[in-house]
Write a protein that holds these residues in place. Structure first.
Motif, mmCIF file in Angstrom:
data_model
loop_
_atom_site.group_PDB
_atom_site.id
_atom_site.type_symbol
_atom_site.label_atom_id
_atom_site.label_comp_id
_atom_site.label_asym_id
_atom_site.label_seq_id
_atom_site.Cartn_x
_atom_site.Cartn_y
_atom_site.Cartn_z
ATOM 1 N N PHE A 227 0.944 -1.320 0.198
ATOM 2 C CA PHE A 227 0.017 -0.136 -0.128
ATOM 3 C C PHE A 227 0.863 1.101 0.060
ATOM 4 C CE2 PHE A 227 -2.932 2.828 2.720
ATOM 5 C CZ PHE A 227 -3.539 3.292 1.677
ATOM 6 N N MET A 228 0.586 2.080 -0.764
ATOM 7 C CA MET A 228 1.569 3.248 -1.189
ATOM 8 C C MET A 228 0.451 4.307 -0.995
ATOM 9 S SD MET A 228 3.919 1.852 -4.119
ATOM 10 C CE MET A 228 5.264 2.817 -3.655
ATOM 11 N N TRP A 229 1.189 5.668 -0.749
ATOM 12 C CA TRP A 229 0.336 6.899 -0.639
ATOM 13 C C TRP A 229 1.299 8.035 -0.632
ATOM 14 C CZ3 TRP A 229 1.268 3.414 3.218
ATOM 15 C CH2 TRP A 229 2.235 4.108 4.490
ATOM 16 N N SER A 230 0.741 9.340 -0.912
ATOM 17 C CA SER A 230 1.546 10.591 -0.989
ATOM 18 C C SER A 230 1.588 11.462 0.278
ATOM 19 C CB SER A 230 1.186 11.244 -2.082
ATOM 20 O OG SER A 230 1.475 11.021 -3.302
ATOM 21 N N GLU A 231 2.628 11.829 0.679
ATOM 22 C CA GLU A 231 2.936 12.720 1.802
ATOM 23 C C GLU A 231 3.184 14.242 1.714
ATOM 24 O OE1 GLU A 231 4.111 9.023 4.705
ATOM 25 O OE2 GLU A 231 5.572 10.638 4.338
ATOM 26 N N GLY A 232 3.094 15.071 2.477
ATOM 27 C CA GLY A 232 3.279 16.489 2.156
ATOM 28 C C GLY A 232 2.235 17.155 1.453
ATOM 29 N N GLY A 233 2.622 18.314 1.137
ATOM 30 C CA GLY A 233 1.614 19.272 0.248
ATOM 31 C C GLY A 233 2.078 19.242 -1.222
ATOM 32 N N TRP A 234 0.822 19.033 -2.150
ATOM 33 C CA TRP A 234 1.171 18.753 -3.411
ATOM 34 C C TRP A 234 1.777 19.910 -4.102
ATOM 35 C CZ3 TRP A 234 -1.112 21.646 -7.123
ATOM 36 C CH2 TRP A 234 -2.324 22.329 -6.815
ATOM 37 N N ASN A 238 8.378 19.434 -1.088
ATOM 38 C CA ASN A 238 8.485 18.259 -0.456
ATOM 39 C C ASN A 238 7.479 17.016 -0.413
ATOM 40 O OD1 ASN A 238 10.859 18.959 0.740
ATOM 41 N ND2 ASN A 238 9.570 20.454 2.201
ATOM 42 N N TYR A 239 6.660 17.157 -1.691
ATOM 43 C CA TYR A 239 5.553 16.045 -1.802
ATOM 44 C C TYR A 239 6.654 14.634 -1.975
ATOM 45 C CZ TYR A 239 0.951 14.962 -3.673
ATOM 46 O OH TYR A 239 -0.236 14.271 -3.883
ATOM 47 N N SER A 240 6.046 13.608 -1.526
ATOM 48 C CA SER A 240 6.598 12.649 -1.419
ATOM 49 C C SER A 240 5.659 11.331 -1.436
ATOM 50 C CB SER A 240 7.778 12.219 -0.332
ATOM 51 O OG SER A 240 7.052 12.490 1.039
ATOM 52 N N VAL A 241 6.392 10.031 -1.571
ATOM 53 C CA VAL A 241 5.442 8.776 -1.553
ATOM 54 C C VAL A 241 6.282 7.770 -0.299
ATOM 55 C CG1 VAL A 241 5.054 6.459 -2.704
ATOM 56 C CG2 VAL A 241 4.805 8.897 -4.083
ATOM 57 N N ALA A 242 5.183 7.277 0.447
ATOM 58 C CA ALA A 242 5.763 6.376 1.428
ATOM 59 C C ALA A 242 4.834 5.243 1.059
ATOM 60 C CB ALA A 242 5.544 6.812 2.718
ATOM 61 N N TYR A 243 5.241 3.904 1.776
ATOM 62 C CA TYR A 243 4.611 2.635 1.560
ATOM 63 C C TYR A 243 4.525 1.724 2.879
ATOM 64 C CZ TYR A 243 8.712 -0.409 1.514
ATOM 65 O OH TYR A 243 9.716 -1.137 1.805
ATOM 66 N N ALA A 244 3.713 0.816 3.086
ATOM 67 C CA ALA A 244 3.447 -0.150 3.949
ATOM 68 C C ALA A 244 3.077 -1.570 3.317
ATOM 69 C CB ALA A 244 2.169 0.273 5.006
ATOM 70 N N ILE A 245 3.247 -2.692 4.008
ATOM 71 C CA ILE A 245 3.133 -3.852 3.569
ATOM 72 C C ILE A 245 2.364 -4.858 4.599
ATOM 73 C CG2 ILE A 245 4.157 -6.266 2.709
ATOM 74 C CD1 ILE A 245 6.750 -4.613 2.406
ATOM 75 N N ALA A 246 1.115 -5.527 4.108
ATOM 76 C CA ALA A 246 0.198 -6.293 4.842
ATOM 77 C C ALA A 246 -0.151 -7.640 4.083
ATOM 78 C CB ALA A 246 -0.958 -5.328 5.133
ATOM 79 N N ASP A 247 -0.896 -8.246 4.862
ATOM 80 C CA ASP A 247 -1.125 -9.780 4.363
ATOM 81 C C ASP A 247 -2.521 -9.571 3.988
ATOM 82 O OD1 ASP A 247 1.094 -10.972 5.146
ATOM 83 O OD2 ASP A 247 0.278 -11.042 7.402
ATOM 84 N N SER A 248 -3.237 -8.347 3.930
ATOM 85 C CA SER A 248 -4.622 -8.344 3.712
ATOM 86 C C SER A 248 -4.798 -6.694 3.163
ATOM 87 C CB SER A 248 -5.671 -8.372 4.691
ATOM 88 O OG SER A 248 -7.025 -7.597 4.434
ATOM 89 N N PRO A 249 -5.546 -6.733 1.956
ATOM 90 C CA PRO A 249 -5.868 -5.291 1.480
ATOM 91 C C PRO A 249 -6.684 -4.512 2.508
ATOM 92 C CG PRO A 249 -7.608 -6.943 0.841
ATOM 93 C CD PRO A 249 -6.675 -7.724 1.265
ATOM 94 N N LEU A 250 -7.020 -4.862 3.475
ATOM 95 C CA LEU A 250 -7.485 -4.195 4.743
ATOM 96 C C LEU A 250 -6.499 -3.894 5.656
ATOM 97 C CD1 LEU A 250 -10.884 -5.949 5.216
ATOM 98 C CD2 LEU A 250 -10.356 -4.101 3.498
ATOM 99 N N GLY A 251 -5.197 -4.209 5.541
ATOM 100 C CA GLY A 251 -4.260 -3.821 6.450
ATOM 101 C C GLY A 251 -4.302 -4.749 7.642
ATOM 102 N N ASP A 257 8.555 3.302 4.976
ATOM 103 C CA ASP A 257 9.646 4.391 4.965
ATOM 104 C C ASP A 257 9.142 5.089 3.494
ATOM 105 O OD1 ASP A 257 11.978 5.750 5.055
ATOM 106 O OD2 ASP A 257 13.324 4.431 4.475
ATOM 107 N N LYS A 258 10.011 6.319 3.149
ATOM 108 C CA LYS A 258 9.520 6.906 2.111
ATOM 109 C C LYS A 258 10.353 6.162 0.921
ATOM 110 C CE LYS A 258 9.073 11.952 3.594
ATOM 111 N NZ LYS A 258 8.104 12.215 3.267
ATOM 112 N N VAL A 259 9.793 6.215 -0.346
ATOM 113 C CA VAL A 259 10.354 5.362 -1.519
ATOM 114 C C VAL A 259 10.588 6.457 -2.670
ATOM 115 C CG1 VAL A 259 9.919 3.039 -0.846
ATOM 116 C CG2 VAL A 259 8.289 4.464 -1.962
#
Length: 332
Positions: A227-234, A238-251, A257-259
């Motif tokens: 799961f990835m998303w944007s952080e900061g002000g568009w 400093n707009y950026s993208v971070a992410y997470a990993i899970a075993d389900s689409p519901l988290g 970290d930022k990528v």
């Protein structure tokens, strides 16, 4: 002297053509697309593969009153891009009048469904939200599918914008969306006209991770949900993208970290991305927008593509943003 001058001119043209996404060095083993890959102010790009072509569906980056249409771009090889103008505009969406942005697209049963935000509503009392358009061709023309928004209210505090449609391994389609630092997920019904409630009776579940602002994206790799998303002000650097990993689409999704972020030597404001995975190959691309050096206007954003890599543990390595872009890669 004439030979030297000719060589300089040819070399200069080849470099310029490369940076503009035009093939100018066919005799070389590697031809790169150059960033930006398409010309003009475009942001929030959705990258996808249909058949043997790569497609990009971006926001036309302009003041909200001018954001009333979508263009699309297709390529057989990531280097040569064809523009498909006005695949959808608000003349075909009677309830939308401005700020159409962040398109997401899926193909289902021979139809192409384009999900989009419109009107930038600030409350439940305004007309707008997330709509759906449909076409028989990925290049359109698209027409309004429902005659009204699919989502037109704030649920769990999420502004109804920045939608992404994710197909799970069991065939279930989810819509993942949200601005104002809240992200929801919901099950789409079979014909995309509404929703299927979860087992607990709720329709919209909040899956907001730490740092989330907007621009969600999800993909599957090795049985894990990224799961990835944007952080900061568009509008800022400093707009950026971070992410997470899970075993389900519901988290649950725990931020890793930022990528993707700015490189002051290349471009600023790198964010609101999507990911393309070439089927059957270990090739992953991040499609994103950024702001050219020296540009300060919020809407002066351009669409770029760079490679995305994983380490031996499945974590995403920081994406290096480049001027050269990615190598030519025709689809098999």
């Amino acid at each position: 002297m004439k030979k030297l001058l000719l060589f300089s001119l040819v070399s200069g043209f080849a470099f310029q053509a490369c940076t503009q996404g035009i093939v100018g060095q066919e005799d070389q083993a590697t031809v790169t697309a150059g960033n930006p890959v398409i010309q003009g102010w475009y942001a929030d790009p959705e990258g996808v593969i249909f058949g043997k072509k790569y497609w990009i569906y971006p926001t036309y980056s302009a003041p909200y009153e001018e954001q009333v249409f979508f263009d699309a771009f297709s390529s057989p090889d990531l280097v040569n891009w064809t523009k498909h103008s006005h695949i959808l505009d608000t003349t075909n969406v009677k309830w939308a009048n401005r700020a159409v942005w962040a398109p997401a697209i899926v193909e289902k049963d021979g139809k192409y469904y384009l999900f989009f935000g419109a009107n930038d509503i600030q409350s439940d009392n305004e007309k707008g939200g997330i709509g759906v358009a449909v076409a028989d061709n990925p290049a359109g023309p698209f027409v309004d599918y429902l005659g009204k928004p699919l989502i037109d209210k704030f649920h769990n505090g999420a502004q109804p914008i920045d939608q992404f449609v994710f197909k799970d391994k069991d065939g279930q389609y989810y819509i993942i969306y949200g601005g104002w630092r809240h992200c929801n997920i919901a099950k789409l019904n079979d014909d995309f006209t509404g929703f299927i409630p979860f087992e607990d009776g709720t329709t919209f579940k909040e899956i907001t991770p730490e740092g989330y602002v907007e621009g969600p994206f999800m993909f599957l790799k090795d049985g894990k949900y990224y799961f990835m998303w944007s952080e900061g002000g568009w509008g800022g650097p400093n707009y950026s993208v971070a992410y997470a990993i899970a075993d389900s689409p519901l988290g649950p999704f725990k931020r890793i970290d930022k990528v993707l972020q700015q490189d002051p030597e290349v471009a600023t404001g790198a964010g609101h991305h999507s990911v393309i995975h070439v089927p059957g190959e270990d090739l992953w691309y991040m499609v994103y927008h950024r702001r050219p050096l020296g540009e300060t206007a919020a809407n002066h954003r351009v669409t770029s593509i760079d490679r995305m890599y994983f380490d031996e543990n499945g974590y995403i390595k920081p994406v290096k943003i480049t001027k050269e872009g990615v190598a030519k890669h025709p689809l098999k």
